[in-house]
Design a protein around this motif. Structure first.
Motif, PDB file in Angstrom:
ATOM      1  N   PRO A   1      -4.149   9.583  -6.352  1.00 57.34           N
ATOM      2  CA  PRO A   1      -5.027  10.093  -5.290  1.00 57.34           C
ATOM      3  C   PRO A   1      -5.104   9.113  -4.126  1.00 57.34           C
ATOM      4  CG  PRO A   1      -6.343   9.279  -7.116  1.00 57.34           C
ATOM      5  CD  PRO A   1      -4.915   9.223  -7.562  1.00 57.34           C
ATOM      6  N   ALA A   2      -4.096   9.147  -3.285  1.00 57.52           N
ATOM      7  CA  ALA A   2      -4.011   8.281  -2.108  1.00 57.52           C
ATOM      8  C   ALA A   2      -3.188   9.009  -1.059  1.00 57.52           C
ATOM      9  CB  ALA A   2      -3.363   6.951  -2.458  1.00 57.52           C
ATOM     10  N   PRO A   3      -3.510   8.856   0.217  1.00 64.33           N
ATOM     11  CA  PRO A   3      -2.799   9.578   1.268  1.00 64.33           C
ATOM     12  C   PRO A   3      -1.466   8.958   1.648  1.00 64.33           C
ATOM     13  CG  PRO A   3      -4.537   8.266   2.237  1.00 64.33           C
ATOM     14  CD  PRO A   3      -4.665   8.116   0.751  1.00 64.33           C
ATOM     15  N   ARG A   4      -1.184   7.730   1.185  1.00 64.79           N
ATOM     16  CA  ARG A   4       0.060   7.060   1.531  1.00 64.79           C
ATOM     17  C   ARG A   4       0.452   6.110   0.406  1.00 64.79           C
ATOM     18  NH1 ARG A   4      -1.771   4.108   6.989  1.00 64.79           N
ATOM     19  NH2 ARG A   4       0.374   3.314   6.917  1.00 64.79           N
ATOM     20  N   GLY A   5       1.751   5.863   0.299  1.00 64.78           N
ATOM     21  CA  GLY A   5       2.251   5.074  -0.807  1.00 64.78           C
ATOM     22  C   GLY A   5       1.770   3.642  -0.809  1.00 64.78           C
ATOM     23  N   SER A   6       1.533   3.075   0.369  1.00 63.64           N
ATOM     24  CA  SER A   6       1.104   1.684   0.454  1.00 63.64           C
ATOM     25  C   SER A   6      -0.182   1.414  -0.301  1.00 63.64           C
ATOM     26  CB  SER A   6       0.911   1.294   1.926  1.00 63.64           C
ATOM     27  OG  SER A   6       0.041   2.216   2.566  1.00 63.64           O
ATOM     28  N   ASP A   7      -1.030   2.425  -0.424  1.00 67.33           N
ATOM     29  CA  ASP A   7      -2.351   2.226  -1.005  1.00 67.33           C
ATOM     30  C   ASP A   7      -2.350   2.234  -2.530  1.00 67.33           C
ATOM     31  OD1 ASP A   7      -2.911   2.357   1.654  1.00 67.33           O
ATOM     32  OD2 ASP A   7      -4.335   4.017   1.538  1.00 67.33           O
ATOM     33  N   VAL A   8      -1.249   2.661  -3.152  1.00 66.74           N
ATOM     34  CA  VAL A   8      -1.285   2.848  -4.599  1.00 66.74           C
ATOM     35  C   VAL A   8      -1.461   1.524  -5.356  1.00 66.74           C
ATOM     36  CG1 VAL A   8       0.084   4.960  -4.440  1.00 66.74           C
ATOM     37  CG2 VAL A   8       1.240   2.798  -4.936  1.00 66.74           C
ATOM     38  N   LEU A   9      -0.936   0.419  -4.820  1.00 69.39           N
ATOM     39  CA  LEU A   9      -1.094  -0.857  -5.509  1.00 69.39           C
ATOM     40  C   LEU A   9      -2.567  -1.174  -5.716  1.00 69.39           C
ATOM     41  CD1 LEU A   9       1.452  -3.216  -3.674  1.00 69.39           C
ATOM     42  CD2 LEU A   9       1.885  -1.571  -5.497  1.00 69.39           C
ATOM     43  N   THR A  10      -3.359  -0.873  -4.721  1.00 64.36           N
ATOM     44  CA  THR A  10      -4.783  -1.206  -4.747  1.00 64.36           C
ATOM     45  C   THR A  10      -5.579  -0.248  -5.615  1.00 64.36           C
ATOM     46  OG1 THR A  10      -4.636  -2.207  -2.547  1.00 64.36           O
ATOM     47  CG2 THR A  10      -6.823  -1.511  -3.283  1.00 64.36           C
ATOM     48  N   VAL A  11      -5.373   1.052  -5.430  1.00 61.92           N
ATOM     49  CA  VAL A  11      -6.210   2.028  -6.132  1.00 61.92           C
ATOM     50  C   VAL A  11      -5.836   2.174  -7.601  1.00 61.92           C
ATOM     51  CG1 VAL A  11      -6.647   3.278  -4.002  1.00 61.92           C
ATOM     52  CG2 VAL A  11      -4.792   4.029  -5.483  1.00 61.92           C
ATOM     53  N   LEU A  12      -4.630   1.724  -7.996  1.00 68.04           N
ATOM     54  CA  LEU A  12      -4.216   1.837  -9.392  1.00 68.04           C
ATOM     55  C   LEU A  12      -4.680   0.670 -10.253  1.00 68.04           C
ATOM     56  CD1 LEU A  12      -0.547   3.201  -9.379  1.00 68.04           C
ATOM     57  CD2 LEU A  12      -2.639   4.394 -10.031  1.00 68.04           C
TER      58      LEU A  12
ATOM     59  N   GLU B   1       5.348   0.621   6.548  1.00 68.56           N
ATOM     60  CA  GLU B   1       5.519   2.064   6.715  1.00 68.56           C
ATOM     61  C   GLU B   1       5.621   2.417   8.194  1.00 68.56           C
ATOM     62  OE1 GLU B   1       3.063   3.714   2.777  1.00 68.56           O
ATOM     63  OE2 GLU B   1       2.056   3.528   4.715  1.00 68.56           O
ATOM     64  N   GLU B   2       4.800   1.768   8.995  1.00 65.36           N
ATOM     65  CA  GLU B   2       4.749   2.073  10.426  1.00 65.36           C
ATOM     66  C   GLU B   2       5.891   1.423  11.200  1.00 65.36           C
ATOM     67  OE1 GLU B   2       0.881   0.557  11.107  1.00 65.36           O
ATOM     68  OE2 GLU B   2      -0.114   2.210  10.040  1.00 65.36           O
ATOM     69  N   ARG B   3       6.237   0.166  10.879  1.00 61.56           N
ATOM     70  CA  ARG B   3       7.256  -0.558  11.646  1.00 61.56           C
ATOM     71  C   ARG B   3       8.682  -0.313  11.167  1.00 61.56           C
ATOM     72  NH1 ARG B   3       6.350  -6.377  11.097  1.00 61.56           N
ATOM     73  NH2 ARG B   3       4.955  -5.896   9.352  1.00 61.56           N
ATOM     74  N   PHE B   4       8.839  -0.029   9.867  1.00 62.23           N
ATOM     75  CA  PHE B   4      10.192   0.067   9.311  1.00 62.23           C
ATOM     76  C   PHE B   4      10.468   1.378   8.570  1.00 62.23           C
ATOM     77  CE2 PHE B   4       8.950  -4.489   9.242  1.00 62.23           C
ATOM     78  CZ  PHE B   4       9.799  -4.915  10.249  1.00 62.23           C
ATOM     79  N   GLY B   5       9.555   2.330   8.677  1.00 63.97           N
ATOM     80  CA  GLY B   5       9.768   3.607   7.992  1.00 63.97           C
ATOM     81  C   GLY B   5       9.880   3.442   6.493  1.00 63.97           C
ATOM     82  N   ALA B   6       9.140   2.479   5.925  1.00 66.10           N
ATOM     83  CA  ALA B   6       9.201   2.215   4.483  1.00 66.10           C
ATOM     84  C   ALA B   6       8.434   3.290   3.712  1.00 66.10           C
ATOM     85  CB  ALA B   6       8.630   0.838   4.172  1.00 66.10           C
ATOM     86  N   ARG B   7       8.921   3.597   2.512  1.00 63.33           N
ATOM     87  CA  ARG B   7       8.251   4.518   1.601  1.00 63.33           C
ATOM     88  C   ARG B   7       8.282   3.928   0.193  1.00 63.33           C
ATOM     89  NH1 ARG B   7       7.111   6.007   5.876  1.00 63.33           N
ATOM     90  NH2 ARG B   7       7.217   8.080   6.800  1.00 63.33           N
ATOM     91  N   VAL B   8       7.160   3.996  -0.497  1.00 65.85           N
ATOM     92  CA  VAL B   8       7.086   3.510  -1.870  1.00 65.85           C
ATOM     93  C   VAL B   8       7.786   4.509  -2.781  1.00 65.85           C
ATOM     94  CG1 VAL B   8       5.535   3.007  -3.800  1.00 65.85           C
ATOM     95  CG2 VAL B   8       4.979   2.202  -1.496  1.00 65.85           C
ATOM     96  N   LEU B   9       8.780   4.031  -3.538  1.00 73.10           N
ATOM     97  CA  LEU B   9       9.566   4.902  -4.414  1.00 73.10           C
ATOM     98  C   LEU B   9       9.232   4.700  -5.884  1.00 73.10           C
ATOM     99  CD1 LEU B   9      13.128   4.528  -2.842  1.00 73.10           C
ATOM    100  CD2 LEU B   9      11.332   6.180  -2.258  1.00 73.10           C
ATOM    101  N   ARG B  10       9.192   3.445  -6.318  1.00 69.13           N
ATOM    102  CA  ARG B  10       9.039   3.170  -7.753  1.00 69.13           C
ATOM    103  C   ARG B  10       8.176   1.933  -7.951  1.00 69.13           C
ATOM    104  NH1 ARG B  10      14.409   2.052 -11.274  1.00 69.13           N
ATOM    105  NH2 ARG B  10      14.473   0.256  -9.857  1.00 69.13           N
ATOM    106  N   LEU B  11       7.316   2.000  -8.968  1.00 66.00           N
ATOM    107  CA  LEU B  11       6.416   0.899  -9.287  1.00 66.00           C
ATOM    108  C   LEU B  11       6.496   0.629 -10.780  1.00 66.00           C
ATOM    109  CD1 LEU B  11       4.151  -0.985  -8.140  1.00 66.00           C
ATOM    110  CD2 LEU B  11       2.517   0.766  -8.862  1.00 66.00           C
TER     111      LEU B  11
END
Length: 281
Positions: free
Chosen positions: A178-189, A212-222
């Motif tokens: 439950p997060a709107p963007r991949g960057s946040d999953v480290l924190t909320v998990l 995500e904003e500067r390099f078009g990064a997307r979280v794929l696997r954790l």
């Protein structure tokens, strides 16, 4: 409760959707909710759900569909890899207490990078700097600050879908957070993979937001101590790659120094690369 009533209730609550096996209007395969495992959960306390995880590896098509719909259902899809080596089953999530997403808003990438850089380079009166100038070149013990943004070479979500297919195997599972963007999953998990580097993950999530904003990064696997990103706007010039490598050193110093030996060597490895992978001791 009637199905229509349950679906209406779930629309406003992503976790409620997951409880009934749906992500928005998308029916999910067999799976379960994972809950917090941190030591603050004592006897008689109910641990709150953190995310949903599938029982089997997902299809690349399902993950791509869920990524496209994440803005509507409030659930970020990614691949989760669990490991029983240290903490027992499902140590990827909930080992440390999760933080509110609002904590990420308190950090800026410049602040995170500077604090970690200074900490890594702090001088000991007897031993001298923790890192010599050769390993930090072309920089020194003064934090250079964040790198400029990259130029998009691909659509960020299309690239993420393409690279996800390469990461799928029998050990990967679909996670919905439950997060709107991949960057946040480290924190909320309540992810514990970088605890030997930083005590909490909100600062790392802030850096990921900036990527995500500067390099078009997307979280794929954790995984328990690993993170994989797709990168649609990677650095292609030597100087730019070095500036990005300096950020990566503050994000995951073990990955840079133990694998590559120096920031300069690591910069050549990531130059033009469309996947960034990190690990922590």
């Amino acid at each position: 409760m009637l199905w229509e009533e349950r679906q209406g209730e779930a629309t406003a609550d992503p976790m409620a959707m997951l409880r009934i096996g749906f992500a928005g209007n998308r029916e999910l395969p067999a799976g379960e909710l994972l809950t917090e495992q941190s030591t603050r959960i004592g006897d008689g306390q109910d641990a709150g759900p953190l995310c949903w995880i599938s029982k089997e590896p997902p299809s690349a098509q399902l993950l791509a569909t869920l990524r496209a719909e994440s803005g509507n259902n409030g659930l970020w899809p990614l691949l989760l890899v669990d490991d029983t080596e240290i903490y027992g089953e499902r140590c990827t999530v909930g080992v440390v207490a999760p933080e509110p997403r609002a904590h990420i808003d308190k950090w800026h990438v410049e602040q995170v990078m500077s604090r970690i850089w200074d900490g890594l380079c702090q001088v000991d009166s007897d031993l001298g700097p923790a890192y010599d100038l050769e390993s930090l070149a072309p920089f020194d013990h003064t934090c250079p600050g964040p790198a400029p943004a990259g130029d998009l070479l691909a659509d960020a979500n299309v690239l993420a879908n393409q690279l996800t297919q390469r990461l799928l195997n029998e050990q990967t599972r679909l996670g919905l957070v439950p997060a709107p963007r991949g960057s946040d999953v480290l924190t909320v998990l309540g992810w514990s993979g970088a605890t030997n580097h930083v005590s909490r993950c909100a600062g790392l999530s802030a850096m990921l937001r900036s990527w995500e904003e500067r390099f078009g990064a997307r979280v794929l696997r954790l995984g328990p101590d690993r993170l994989d990103l797709s990168v649609a706007a990677p650095p292609t010039r030597r100087e730019h790659a070095a500036a990005v490598a300096a950020e990566h050193w503050t994000f995951a110093p073990d990955r840079v120094m133990q694998d590559s030996g120096s920031i300069a060597s690591y910069a050549e490895e990531i130059r033009g690369g469309r996947q960034w992978s990190f690990w922590w001791d």
